[in-house]
Design a protein around this motif. Structure first.
Motif, PDB file in Angstrom:
ATOM      1  N   MET A   1       0.991  -1.198  -0.285  1.00  0.00           N
ATOM      2  CA  MET A   1      -0.015   0.018   0.164  1.00  0.00           C
ATOM      3  C   MET A   1       0.884   1.225  -0.102  1.00  0.00           C
ATOM      4  O   MET A   1       1.684   1.314   0.594  1.00  0.00           O
ATOM      5  CB  MET A   1      -0.957   0.075   1.038  1.00  0.00           C
ATOM      6  N   GLU A   2       0.725   2.364  -1.011  1.00  0.00           N
ATOM      7  CA  GLU A   2       1.447   3.598  -0.725  1.00  0.00           C
ATOM      8  C   GLU A   2       1.132   4.316   0.078  1.00  0.00           C
ATOM      9  O   GLU A   2       0.166   4.488   0.623  1.00  0.00           O
ATOM     10  CB  GLU A   2       0.928   4.130  -2.417  1.00  0.00           C
ATOM     11  N   ARG A   3       2.194   5.011   0.569  1.00  0.00           N
ATOM     12  CA  ARG A   3       2.036   5.930   1.717  1.00  0.00           C
ATOM     13  C   ARG A   3       1.370   7.248   1.225  1.00  0.00           C
ATOM     14  O   ARG A   3       0.984   7.140   0.051  1.00  0.00           O
ATOM     15  CB  ARG A   3       3.558   6.213   2.270  1.00  0.00           C
ATOM     16  N   GLN A   4       1.440   8.325   1.836  1.00  0.00           N
ATOM     17  CA  GLN A   4       0.926   9.513   1.550  1.00  0.00           C
ATOM     18  C   GLN A   4       1.153  10.059   0.410  1.00  0.00           C
ATOM     19  O   GLN A   4       2.641   9.976   0.209  1.00  0.00           O
ATOM     20  CB  GLN A   4       0.804  10.614   2.774  1.00  0.00           C
ATOM     21  N   ASP A   5       0.560  10.761  -0.533  1.00  0.00           N
ATOM     22  CA  ASP A   5       1.122  11.184  -1.719  1.00  0.00           C
ATOM     23  C   ASP A   5       2.338  12.259  -1.520  1.00  0.00           C
ATOM     24  O   ASP A   5       2.097  12.928  -0.441  1.00  0.00           O
ATOM     25  CB  ASP A   5      -0.225  11.955  -2.639  1.00  0.00           C
ATOM     26  N   MET A   6       3.252  12.089  -2.401  1.00  0.00           N
ATOM     27  CA  MET A   6       4.157  13.267  -2.384  1.00  0.00           C
ATOM     28  C   MET A   6       3.913  14.306  -2.918  1.00  0.00           C
ATOM     29  O   MET A   6       3.774  14.745  -4.052  1.00  0.00           O
ATOM     30  CB  MET A   6       5.516  12.400  -3.142  1.00  0.00           C
ATOM     31  N   ARG A   7       3.500  15.360  -2.035  1.00  0.00           N
ATOM     32  CA  ARG A   7       3.081  16.904  -2.433  1.00  0.00           C
ATOM     33  C   ARG A   7       4.147  17.897  -2.135  1.00  0.00           C
ATOM     34  O   ARG A   7       5.023  17.600  -1.484  1.00  0.00           O
ATOM     35  CB  ARG A   7       1.797  16.861  -1.520  1.00  0.00           C
ATOM     36  N   PHE A   8       3.741  18.955  -2.646  1.00  0.00           N
ATOM     37  CA  PHE A   8       4.689  20.079  -2.644  1.00  0.00           C
ATOM     38  C   PHE A   8       4.130  21.470  -2.297  1.00  0.00           C
ATOM     39  O   PHE A   8       4.605  22.456  -2.487  1.00  0.00           O
ATOM     40  CB  PHE A   8       5.405  20.291  -3.888  1.00  0.00           C
ATOM     41  N   GLU A   9       2.826  21.286  -1.230  1.00  0.00           N
ATOM     42  CA  GLU A   9       2.427  22.442  -0.816  1.00  0.00           C
ATOM     43  C   GLU A   9       3.364  23.318  -0.098  1.00  0.00           C
ATOM     44  O   GLU A   9       3.946  22.549   0.552  1.00  0.00           O
ATOM     45  CB  GLU A   9       1.236  22.108  -0.185  1.00  0.00           C
ATOM     46  N   GLY A  10       3.541  24.418  -0.186  1.00  0.00           N
ATOM     47  CA  GLY A  10       4.337  25.286   0.575  1.00  0.00           C
ATOM     48  C   GLY A  10       5.877  25.592   0.105  1.00  0.00           C
ATOM     49  O   GLY A  10       6.684  26.283   0.627  1.00  0.00           O
ATOM     50  N   ARG A  11       5.965  24.972  -0.995  1.00  0.00           N
ATOM     51  CA  ARG A  11       7.239  24.567  -1.806  1.00  0.00           C
ATOM     52  C   ARG A  11       7.362  25.616  -2.998  1.00  0.00           C
ATOM     53  O   ARG A  11       6.334  25.528  -3.527  1.00  0.00           O
ATOM     54  CB  ARG A  11       7.781  23.296  -2.058  1.00  0.00           C
ATOM     55  N   VAL A  12       8.689  26.138  -3.203  1.00  0.00           N
ATOM     56  CA  VAL A  12       8.894  26.814  -4.338  1.00  0.00           C
ATOM     57  C   VAL A  12      10.037  26.278  -5.120  1.00  0.00           C
ATOM     58  O   VAL A  12      11.104  25.721  -4.520  1.00  0.00           O
ATOM     59  CB  VAL A  12       9.142  28.464  -3.956  1.00  0.00           C
ATOM     60  N   ALA A  13       9.689  25.874  -6.633  1.00  0.00           N
ATOM     61  CA  ALA A  13      10.593  25.287  -7.420  1.00  0.00           C
ATOM     62  C   ALA A  13      11.054  26.233  -8.623  1.00  0.00           C
ATOM     63  O   ALA A  13      10.036  26.942  -9.180  1.00  0.00           O
ATOM     64  CB  ALA A  13      10.019  23.877  -7.815  1.00  0.00           C
ATOM     65  N   LEU A  14      12.209  26.184  -8.961  1.00  0.00           N
ATOM     66  CA  LEU A  14      12.689  26.958 -10.189  1.00  0.00           C
ATOM     67  C   LEU A  14      13.029  25.971 -11.161  1.00  0.00           C
ATOM     68  O   LEU A  14      13.957  25.023 -10.779  1.00  0.00           O
ATOM     69  CB  LEU A  14      13.958  27.711  -9.816  1.00  0.00           C
ATOM     70  N   VAL A  15      12.380  25.736 -12.207  1.00  0.00           N
ATOM     71  CA  VAL A  15      12.826  24.692 -13.395  1.00  0.00           C
ATOM     72  C   VAL A  15      13.379  25.483 -14.556  1.00  0.00           C
ATOM     73  O   VAL A  15      12.464  26.397 -14.986  1.00  0.00           O
ATOM     74  CB  VAL A  15      11.379  23.969 -13.744  1.00  0.00           C
ATOM     75  N   THR A  16      14.566  25.257 -14.946  1.00  0.00           N
ATOM     76  CA  THR A  16      14.975  25.867 -16.226  1.00  0.00           C
ATOM     77  C   THR A  16      14.825  25.112 -17.253  1.00  0.00           C
ATOM     78  O   THR A  16      14.508  23.973 -17.374  1.00  0.00           O
ATOM     79  CB  THR A  16      16.369  26.129 -16.026  1.00  0.00           C
ATOM     80  N   GLY A  17      14.665  25.703 -18.583  1.00  0.00           N
ATOM     81  CA  GLY A  17      14.392  25.237 -19.866  1.00  0.00           C
ATOM     82  C   GLY A  17      12.858  24.488 -19.752  1.00  0.00           C
ATOM     83  O   GLY A  17      12.894  23.464 -20.217  1.00  0.00           O
ATOM     84  N   ALA A  18      12.154  25.466 -18.986  1.00  0.00           N
ATOM     85  CA  ALA A  18      10.854  24.686 -18.754  1.00  0.00           C
ATOM     86  C   ALA A  18       9.455  25.207 -19.736  1.00  0.00           C
ATOM     87  O   ALA A  18       8.510  24.983 -19.561  1.00  0.00           O
ATOM     88  CB  ALA A  18      10.420  25.025 -17.295  1.00  0.00           C
ATOM     89  N   GLY A  19       9.922  25.773 -20.715  1.00  0.00           N
ATOM     90  CA  GLY A  19       9.067  26.214 -21.700  1.00  0.00           C
ATOM     91  C   GLY A  19       8.355  25.095 -22.746  1.00  0.00           C
ATOM     92  O   GLY A  19       7.560  25.253 -23.180  1.00  0.00           O
ATOM     93  N   ARG A  20       9.329  23.946 -23.072  1.00  0.00           N
ATOM     94  CA  ARG A  20       8.891  23.084 -23.892  1.00  0.00           C
ATOM     95  C   ARG A  20       9.439  21.607 -22.955  1.00  0.00           C
ATOM     96  O   ARG A  20      10.264  21.575 -22.214  1.00  0.00           O
ATOM     97  CB  ARG A  20       9.352  23.017 -25.186  1.00  0.00           C
ATOM     98  N   GLY A  21       9.106  20.357 -23.769  1.00  0.00           N
ATOM     99  CA  GLY A  21       9.678  19.364 -23.664  1.00  0.00           C
ATOM    100  C   GLY A  21       9.748  18.926 -22.144  1.00  0.00           C
ATOM    101  O   GLY A  21       8.860  18.932 -21.527  1.00  0.00           O
TER     102      GLY A  21
END
Length: 320
Positions: A1-21
């Motif tokens: 049985m899977e544990r609680q979902d891996m969520r990101f509430e309250g977190r801030v992410a920077l993703v580079t090259g995120a316009g496509r692909g």
């Protein structure tokens, strides 16, 4: 049985090259799971030419339309000021930065004999230069917060592939940087890992001829199937640091830098090595050093019969 979902509430992410692909899929999945995302992309062509602010904006629009939170950054992260601006955007908008995904890259296929200085410089500036600049811009904030997750992008070209000397060299440098950042970040709660993705992207669109193989690749290796690996590595619960995972089509495996058992001599000669090559190169028993000191420690252990009084400093010696 899977544990609680891996969520990101309250977190801030920077993703580079995120316009496509791939980058777009990473940003969308992180946002879908609750992260607030800085979508960075200069909107260039695969070879790095041109600029368009719409690329990052399109991803932000898709995230917001789906109920997520994101802002666009068209800053050139291969330059110090551009990387700082992208990080500052996160801090200004949301007051924190928890995740960095270094995905931005260009691809200029040239055989080594035809490789130009410009292609070499631009490839390394974007891949290893961009990774370095973004991490440097965000490192102090993560260090002071005592927490951070960094996901870098390597490539199977580090194994070797014709026409990719600059690309493979840049990705090899990212691999080495990942290993060192993981060690230096450990005491500050920063975990640093990397992915080697196989996915249908603009690069494969331009480098893989249309036909049966291309159709199979596009069908079996969608970018979405890499995104879950990046989300796992970006999450607070990720158990590892300094690791590289090769992934594509839903398949994931760990990449190791290993050494063979080898052989030692008191006074090695070129003739010794010629005769013992098969033994030295035998891959049947390999081992993965955890860092440079671990490798040095192992060598000294193989030389015990020559120096039975190996001092204790080997356990704390800096890497050569």
């Amino acid at each position: 049985m899977e544990r609680q979902d891996m969520r990101f509430e309250g977190r801030v992410a920077l993703v580079t090259g995120a316009g496509r692909g791939l980058g777009q899929q990473y940003a969308k999945l992180l946002a879908e799971r609750g992260a607030r995302v800085v979508v960075n992309d200069v909107g260039c062509q695969v070879n790095g030419a041109g600029r368009s602010p719409h690329s990052a904006g399109d991803t932000v629009e898709a995230i917001v339309k789906a109920g997520g939170s994101a802002i666009a950054s068209a800053d050139d992260i291969s330059r110090r000021e551009g990387a700082r601006a992208a990080v500052t955007a996160a801090l200004r908008e949301w007051g924190r930065l928890d995740v960095i995904v270094n995905n931005a890259g260009i691809f200029i296929p040239q055989s080594f004999s035809d490789l130009t200085d410009d292609a070499w410089s631009r490839t390394l500036d974007t891949h290893i230069g961009g990774t370095f600049q973004v991490v440097r811009a965000g490192w102090e904030h993560m260090r002071d917060a005592g927490n951070g997750r960094i996901v870098n992008t390597c490539s199977a070209t580090v194994y070797g592939l014709p026409g990719t000397a600059a690309y493979g060299a840049a990705k090899g440098a990212v691999l080495g940087l990942t290993k060192t950042l993981a060690i230096e970040g450990a005491e500050h709660g920063i975990k640093v890992n990397a992915v080697m993705p196989f996915a249908a992207t603009r690069i494969t669109d331009q480098t893989v001829p249309e036909g049966e193989f291309r159709s199979m690749f596009d069908r079996m290796f969608p970018a979405e199937k890499v995104a879950c690996v990046v989300a796992w590595l970006a999450h607070e619960d990720v158990p590892c640091t300094g690791e590289i995972f090769e992934t594509g089509g839903g398949y994931v495996r760990r990449v190791l830098l290993t050494v063979t058992t080898g052989q030692a001599w008191d006074r090695p000669t070129p003739e010794n090595l010629r005769s013992a090559y098969t033994t030295i190169a035998d891959p049947s028993h390999t081992w993965a050093p955890k860092d440079s000191n671990d490798a040095l420690r192992s060598i000294t252990q193989h030389l015990q019969d020559q120096a039975a009084d190996i001092p204790d400093w080997i356990d704390t010696a800096p890497a050569p």
